[in-house]
Design a protein around this motif. Sequence first.
Motif, short mmCIF file in Angstrom:
data_model
loop_
_atom_site.label_atom_id
_atom_site.label_comp_id
_atom_site.label_asym_id
_atom_site.label_seq_id
_atom_site.Cartn_x
_atom_site.Cartn_y
_atom_site.Cartn_z
N LEU A 1 -4.94 -0.52 -0.61
CA LEU A 1 -6.27 -0.03 -0.25
C LEU A 1 -7.35 -1.06 -0.51
O LEU A 1 -8.41 -1.03 0.12
CB LEU A 1 -6.56 1.29 -0.96
CG LEU A 1 -5.66 2.46 -0.57
CD1 LEU A 1 -6.18 3.75 -1.19
CD2 LEU A 1 -5.53 2.60 0.93
N ASP A 2 -7.12 -1.98 -1.44
CA ASP A 2 -8.06 -3.10 -1.59
C ASP A 2 -8.11 -3.91 -0.30
O ASP A 2 -9.17 -4.31 0.17
CB ASP A 2 -7.63 -4.01 -2.74
CG ASP A 2 -7.77 -3.34 -4.10
OD1 ASP A 2 -8.62 -2.45 -4.22
OD2 ASP A 2 -7.03 -3.72 -5.03
N ARG A 3 -6.94 -4.13 0.27
CA ARG A 3 -6.84 -4.88 1.53
C ARG A 3 -7.45 -4.07 2.67
O ARG A 3 -8.14 -4.62 3.53
CB ARG A 3 -5.37 -5.19 1.81
CG ARG A 3 -5.11 -6.35 2.73
CD ARG A 3 -3.66 -6.81 2.63
NE ARG A 3 -3.36 -7.43 1.33
CZ ARG A 3 -2.17 -7.89 0.98
NH1 ARG A 3 -1.15 -7.81 1.83
NH2 ARG A 3 -1.98 -8.44 -0.21
N ILE B 1 -6.81 5.82 -4.26
CA ILE B 1 -8.07 6.00 -3.52
C ILE B 1 -9.27 5.76 -4.43
O ILE B 1 -10.22 5.05 -4.07
CB ILE B 1 -8.12 7.41 -2.89
CG1 ILE B 1 -7.07 7.53 -1.78
CG2 ILE B 1 -9.52 7.72 -2.35
CD1 ILE B 1 -6.78 8.96 -1.36
N HIS B 2 -9.22 6.34 -5.63
CA HIS B 2 -10.34 6.17 -6.56
C HIS B 2 -10.44 4.72 -7.05
O HIS B 2 -11.55 4.21 -7.28
CB HIS B 2 -10.18 7.13 -7.74
CG HIS B 2 -10.34 8.56 -7.34
ND1 HIS B 2 -9.69 9.59 -7.99
CD2 HIS B 2 -11.05 9.15 -6.34
CE1 HIS B 2 -10.03 10.74 -7.42
NE2 HIS B 2 -10.83 10.50 -6.42
N HIS B 3 -9.31 4.05 -7.19
CA HIS B 3 -9.31 2.64 -7.56
C HIS B 3 -10.06 1.80 -6.54
O HIS B 3 -10.86 0.93 -6.89
CB HIS B 3 -7.86 2.15 -7.69
CG HIS B 3 -7.70 0.67 -7.58
ND1 HIS B 3 -7.96 -0.19 -8.63
CD2 HIS B 3 -7.33 -0.12 -6.53
CE1 HIS B 3 -7.74 -1.44 -8.23
NE2 HIS B 3 -7.37 -1.43 -6.97
N GLU C 1 7.50 -2.40 10.67
CA GLU C 1 7.35 -0.95 10.60
C GLU C 1 5.92 -0.57 10.21
O GLU C 1 5.26 -1.26 9.44
CB GLU C 1 8.29 -0.38 9.53
CG GLU C 1 9.75 -0.62 9.80
CD GLU C 1 10.63 -0.11 8.68
OE1 GLU C 1 11.86 -0.23 8.83
OE2 GLU C 1 10.10 0.38 7.65
N ALA C 2 5.46 0.55 10.77
CA ALA C 2 4.19 1.12 10.34
C ALA C 2 4.40 1.84 9.01
O ALA C 2 5.39 2.55 8.83
CB ALA C 2 3.66 2.08 11.39
N VAL C 3 3.49 1.64 8.09
CA VAL C 3 3.65 2.14 6.72
C VAL C 3 3.18 3.58 6.57
O VAL C 3 3.66 4.30 5.70
CB VAL C 3 2.90 1.21 5.75
CG1 VAL C 3 2.86 1.77 4.35
CG2 VAL C 3 3.54 -0.18 5.76
N GLY C 4 2.23 4.02 7.41
CA GLY C 4 1.72 5.38 7.30
C GLY C 4 0.36 5.46 6.65
O GLY C 4 -0.06 6.53 6.19
N ILE C 5 -0.36 4.32 6.59
CA ILE C 5 -1.73 4.27 6.07
C ILE C 5 -2.56 3.58 7.14
O ILE C 5 -2.31 2.42 7.48
CB ILE C 5 -1.80 3.49 4.75
CG1 ILE C 5 -0.87 4.13 3.71
CG2 ILE C 5 -3.23 3.43 4.22
CD1 ILE C 5 -0.66 3.28 2.47
#
Length: 230
Positions: free
Chosen positions: A112-114, A41-43, A161-165
């Motif tokens: 999270l970059d994506r 998240i911080h990245h 599949e859904a990843v959970g994010i």
Amino acid sequence: MTTQVVILAAGMGSRLGRSLPKPLTELSDGRTIMQQQFDNIHHAFGKRAKVTVVVGYKLEHIVEAFPDASFVYNEQYDQTNTSKSLLRALQASQPGGVLWMNGDVVFDPRVLDRAAEMIARDQSFVTVNTAKVSDEEVKYTTSAEGYIQKLSKTVKGGLGEAVGINYISAADKAMLVRHLQRVDAQDYFERGIELAIEQNRILVEPVDISDLYAVEVDFAEDLDRANLFV
């Protein structure tokens, strides 16, 4: 605007067979699952990202490990599923969209970059892996326009599949809250998303991260697989 992030970590995680909450399971690099999530998240969003953790089972251990986070308590953690934990977090959130993740997912920082590109557009999304489609996982189908149509463990002919994010936009959040209030206590949050799509026609994009790693740790063999990446 500061990115709002929620980690769902209220469950008992009994299938892994550990005494502490599952997000505090140590990885081979010395970090816990949740510490890896915070680092990711911080990245992507910097230290100013507002992280709220939904806690329940043995919550004091998580609160002690992450004193700088905000916390929302699901007092019915042993009687409810992720739909009600997410509901509490969204109700406690500030105006604007919310990114959330299951507290047992070990994943590549580039996920999270994506995701950040979609968040910048305030576009609701579900991250997906099209490389495998297991019967016991949450699966999805899409509409002719390419948006999420069905999203559950019972989906037939799932594309992946859904990843959970996931992320819910500012415009769609109230509708998701309304459906999370109505679903059964044992429903996963995906049921609320599915109903908002069906009844309110919200547009939820699938974000394919099949080229990156994301492992939901339910069993010891999942942990072994996650440790191959970190």
